[in-house]
Each structure stands twice: as structure tokens, then as C-alpha cells.
Design an enzyme around this catalytic site. Structure first.
Site, PDB file in Angstrom:
ATOM      1  CE  LYS A  71     -58.422   4.945  36.633  1.00 22.64           C
ATOM      2  NZ  LYS A  71     -59.112   4.370  37.793  1.00 22.64           N
ATOM      3  CG  ASP A 108     -60.136   0.798  38.334  1.00 24.48           C
ATOM      4  OD1 ASP A 108     -59.038   0.389  38.765  1.00 24.48           O
ATOM      5  OD2 ASP A 108     -60.294   1.939  37.856  1.00 24.48           O
TER       6      ASP A 108
HETATM    7  P1  NAP Z   1     -64.089  11.584  39.865  1.00 25.49           P
HETATM    8  O1  NAP Z   1     -64.495  11.043  38.541  1.00 25.49           O
HETATM    9  O2  NAP Z   1     -63.432  12.913  39.979  1.00 25.49           O
HETATM   10  O3  NAP Z   1     -65.443  11.581  40.771  1.00 25.49           O
HETATM   11  C1  NAP Z   1     -65.443  12.113  42.016  1.00 25.49           C
HETATM   12  C2  NAP Z   1     -66.735  11.716  42.760  1.00 25.49           C
HETATM   13  O4  NAP Z   1     -66.546  12.056  44.127  1.00 25.49           O
HETATM   14  C3  NAP Z   1     -67.992  12.456  42.284  1.00 25.49           C
HETATM   15  O5  NAP Z   1     -69.100  11.596  42.418  1.00 25.49           O
HETATM   16  C4  NAP Z   1     -68.102  13.625  43.285  1.00 25.49           C
HETATM   17  O6  NAP Z   1     -69.416  14.039  43.504  1.00 25.49           O
HETATM   18  C5  NAP Z   1     -67.609  12.915  44.534  1.00 25.49           C
HETATM   19  N1  NAP Z   1     -67.057  13.809  45.557  1.00 25.49           N
HETATM   20  C6  NAP Z   1     -65.889  14.510  45.522  1.00 25.49           C
HETATM   21  N2  NAP Z   1     -65.711  15.179  46.686  1.00 25.49           N
HETATM   22  C7  NAP Z   1     -66.810  14.893  47.458  1.00 25.49           C
HETATM   23  C8  NAP Z   1     -67.215  15.297  48.774  1.00 25.49           C
HETATM   24  N3  NAP Z   1     -66.478  16.109  49.532  1.00 25.49           N
HETATM   25  N4  NAP Z   1     -68.382  14.792  49.249  1.00 25.49           N
HETATM   26  C9  NAP Z   1     -69.144  13.978  48.492  1.00 25.49           C
HETATM   27  N5  NAP Z   1     -68.819  13.577  47.248  1.00 25.49           N
HETATM   28  C10 NAP Z   1     -67.654  14.032  46.737  1.00 25.49           C
HETATM   29  O7  NAP Z   1     -63.113  10.575  40.638  1.00 25.49           O
HETATM   30  P2  NAP Z   1     -63.048   9.002  40.416  1.00 25.49           P
HETATM   31  O8  NAP Z   1     -62.144   8.679  39.280  1.00 25.49           O
HETATM   32  O9  NAP Z   1     -64.443   8.502  40.401  1.00 25.49           O
HETATM   33  O10 NAP Z   1     -62.283   8.491  41.738  1.00 25.49           O
HETATM   34  C11 NAP Z   1     -62.908   8.463  42.999  1.00 25.49           C
HETATM   35  C12 NAP Z   1     -61.942   7.895  44.013  1.00 25.49           C
HETATM   36  O11 NAP Z   1     -61.729   6.509  43.806  1.00 25.49           O
HETATM   37  C13 NAP Z   1     -60.565   8.559  43.934  1.00 25.49           C
HETATM   38  O12 NAP Z   1     -60.280   9.074  45.213  1.00 25.49           O
HETATM   39  C14 NAP Z   1     -59.611   7.442  43.571  1.00 25.49           C
HETATM   40  O13 NAP Z   1     -58.384   7.565  44.278  1.00 25.49           O
HETATM   41  C15 NAP Z   1     -60.367   6.201  44.033  1.00 25.49           C
HETATM   42  N6  NAP Z   1     -60.005   4.991  43.251  1.00 25.49           N
HETATM   43  C16 NAP Z   1     -59.374   3.984  43.908  1.00 25.49           C
HETATM   44  C17 NAP Z   1     -59.031   2.813  43.213  1.00 25.49           C
HETATM   45  C18 NAP Z   1     -58.315   1.684  43.933  1.00 25.49           C
HETATM   46  O14 NAP Z   1     -57.742   0.811  43.256  1.00 25.49           O
HETATM   47  N7  NAP Z   1     -58.345   1.620  45.250  1.00 25.49           N
HETATM   48  C19 NAP Z   1     -59.315   2.695  41.844  1.00 25.49           C
HETATM   49  C20 NAP Z   1     -59.980   3.748  41.214  1.00 25.49           C
HETATM   50  C21 NAP Z   1     -60.316   4.901  41.925  1.00 25.49           C
HETATM   51  P3  NAP Z   1     -70.142  15.171  42.573  1.00 25.49           P
HETATM   52  O15 NAP Z   1     -70.437  14.511  41.252  1.00 25.49           O
HETATM   53  O16 NAP Z   1     -71.374  15.524  43.309  1.00 25.49           O
HETATM   54  O17 NAP Z   1     -69.135  16.293  42.448  1.00 25.49           O
END
Ligand code: NAP
Length: 280
Positions: A71, A108
Site C-alpha cells: 500500500k 479505505d
Molecule cells: P500494519 O501497518 O502492519 O500495522 C499494524 C498495527 O497493529 C500497528 O499499530 C501494531 O502496533 C498493531 N499491532 C499488531 N499486533 C498487535 C497486538 N498483538 N497488540 C496490539 N497492537 C498490535 O497493518 P495495517 O495495514 O495497519 O492493518 C491493520 C489491520 O487492518 C489488518 O489486520 C488489516 O487486515 C485490517 N484492514 C481491514 C480493512 C477492511 O476493509 N476491513 C482495510 C484495511 C486494513 P505497533 O506499532 O505497536 O507494532
């Protein structure tokens, strides 16, 4: 005898991608709106991103959805960023504009806002919102959430500096602040949006129960067939409602589809079909 032209080609690229429900969603949209198009899922490793995007469009492709882990990196491959992609620092949609230039957009946040306000009828205006996570998804939904004019929006993340960085970046758009989980105290929030990836790993962010009150609504961006850890936790601790992000997924797809095709599909029927036919 007239010969039917080849369908316009679209795809979602990511790594991995086999789990993606986007091909099914866009096929339903195309059927419903009588669009002559096809939409596939392409697994693209990070090192193959640039040649893959180039070849897709050179071969006549009309548009792409982009998911994890591309992304952010895909932005450099496009000629123009929409304001939404620029502020999010990430894109989930590539549009081929007239003349062939590629435009990166991010649907999004619009998808989340539409699911919250239109499908679920959740009020955000003047409410206290807690946003969990400070990764790409949190960044993408921040500006649209602040656009709904909450009373305050608190970002909580394990890495507080990351949350603080986001709060600084978006400070001009509304009352946004940052904190670590341990510092979360006081009365319950009206809305808690889980934008962490924790549920994907069957984990729960280290949240104190005091963030929940009897009227709190919880929303997990992650979706699953049954409750995620977060929505289960919310129900067990007395949240008024707990929702998962399938509606957001369908709404962000509808936004991409209307950018590409100039027609907005009806999402309610597609969402209901997907809920009936969840993969095992
Ligand atoms: P990312 O950039 O990898 O960010 C991950 C985030 O999650 C970081 O803030 C990380 O915290 C936190 N995290 C991971 N494991 C954790 C845990 N066990 N406890 C607390 N915090 C945790 O991922 P992203 O792109 O932001 O995506 C996040 C989620 O959104 C994904 O699961 C994705 O599937 C979902 N999503 C859904 C949609 C939809 O249409 N429904 C659209 C977009 C994304 P730290 O910084 O402290 O490591």
C-alpha cells in the site's frame, strides 16, 4: 455478426492474496451493474511490484486494488496521488486516467465511514473515539474519522511514538491525541475502532476494561466468520455493540468500483450475500 470486445481487466495485488474476497465482491458488483469486466487476484512479492504494475497496465489493464504489503510502496509507481492517498501516505486503488497516467487513491477511510454512518447508523459527531493502532490502516482512516467531527479522538498504540507521530500529522484536522495502552484510564469511550492487526493473530491489544461503558460501540477492521478476539472481548465486557470490518471491505470496494466504472453498486445486497456464504 458483432464480436463481443474483451472484458476490461482489473485485479487486486498483494502478498499473500489467496484469502482475498475482492474478486468475489467485484464480480457481484459487475453482475449487478452490467459491467463488462473481469477482476482477478495476483500474488506479487515485494521485489516484483514495479514490473508487475507496469506490465499489468501496459497489457491493457484498467485498474488495480492494492493490499498488504504494497500500500505504501505502490505510491512511487504512480504519476499522481489523490488528496486521500497523499494524507494517508498509502493507496489501495490505482486508477488509469485518460492519457494513461496512473492515479493512486485510498478508499479505505471512506469505506469505514460509510459502513459506520450509513450501514450501522453510528453517530460519531461530538463523540469520544478511541482508535487502536498506528499502522497503515489507522493512518488511512484518521482523516475521514476526524471529518465526522468527534469530540476527541485518542490514538493508542504499543509503540507510543508511532501514535504520537500520527497525532502530530493530523493535528490540524481535529482534536487528536496519542497514548500508550497502560495510560488509558477514565470513562468509557463512545466508539472504539480496532485498526491493529492483533485479531489476525488471535491476539487482543492490552486494553484496560475501563475504556468500555454500557453504551460503547466497538468496531474491528479485521473480519472473520465468528467473533474476533476483540469483538468477543467487547461483548464479554458489556459493550453495547461489536462489529467486524466486512462492511468496510465491501464499502471501500464500492468506492474503488465507482472510481473505475462511474457507477456505484448497491452494497447492501452484496454484503448480505457475503455474510450468507462465508468461506469455512
Ligand atoms: P500494519 O501497518 O502492519 O500495522 C499494524 C498495527 O497493529 C500497528 O499499530 C501494531 O502496533 C498493531 N499491532 C499488531 N499486533 C498487535 C497486538 N498483538 N497488540 C496490539 N497492537 C498490535 O497493518 P495495517 O495495514 O495497519 O492493518 C491493520 C489491520 O487492518 C489488518 O489486520 C488489516 O487486515 C485490517 N484492514 C481491514 C480493512 C477492511 O476493509 N476491513 C482495510 C484495511 C486494513 P505497533 O506499532 O505497536 O507494532
Amino acid at each position: 455478426m458483432s464480436i463481443m470486445p474483451a472484458p476490461d481487466r482489473y485485479a487486486v495485488i498483494g502478498h499473500p492474496i489467496a484469502h482475498s474476497r475482492s474478486p468475489q465482491i467485484h464480480a457481484l458488483f459487475a453482475q449487478q451493474t452490467h459491467q463488462h469486466m473481469m477482476y482477478s487476484a495476483i500474488d506479487v512479492a515485494p521485489e516484483d511490484l514495479a514490473p508487475c504494475v507496469r506490465e499489468f497496465f501496459a497489457a491493457g489493464g484498467c485498474g488495480l486494488n492494492v493490499t498488504v504489503p504494497h500500500k505504501e510502496t505502490v505510491l512511487a509507481l504512480t504519476g499522481r496521488l489523490s488528496p486521500r492517498a497523499r494524507i494517508a501516505g498509502a493507496a489501495n486503488t490505482i486508477v488509469k486516467e485518460a492519457g494513461g497516467r496512473l492515479m493512486a487513491d485510498n478508499t479505505d477511510g471512506a469505506g469505514l465511514v460509510r459502513d459506520l454512518t450509513h450501514n450501522l447508523r453510528i453517530a460519531v459527531n461530538a463523540r469520544r473515539v478511541l482508535l487502536l493502532g498506528a499502522g497503515g490502516a489507522a493512518r488511512g482512516v484518521l482523516a475521514p474519522l476526524l471529518g465526522l467531527m468527534p469530540r476527541e479522538l485518542v490514538i493508542a498504540n504499543r509503540g507510543v511514538e508511532r501514535a504520537q507521530g500520527l497525532a502530530n500529522t493530523f493535528a490540524s484536522l481535529g482534536p487528536v491525541s496519542a497514548t500508550g495502552y497502560a495510560e488509558l484510564d477514565g470513562a468509557g469511550f463512545d466508539l472504539i475502532v480496532n485498526a491493529t492487526a492483533a485479531s489476525l493473530h488471535s491476539q487482543l491489544p492490552p486494553l484496560p476494561a475501563c475504556v468500555l461503558g454500557p453504551t460503547t460501540i466497538c468496531y474491528d477492521l479485521v473480519y472473520a466468520n465468528a467473533d474476533t478476539c476483540f469483538t468477543r472481548w467487547a461483548r464479554e465486557h458489556g459493550a453495547a455493540q461489536a462489529h467486524m470490518g466486512l462492511g468496510m471491505l465491501v464499502e471501500q470496494a464500492a468506492e474503488s468500483f465507482s472510481l473505475w466504472r462511474g457507477v456505484r453498486p448497491d452494497t447492501a445486497s452484496v454484503l448480505s450475500l457475503l455474510r450468507q456464504h462465508s468461506p469455512p
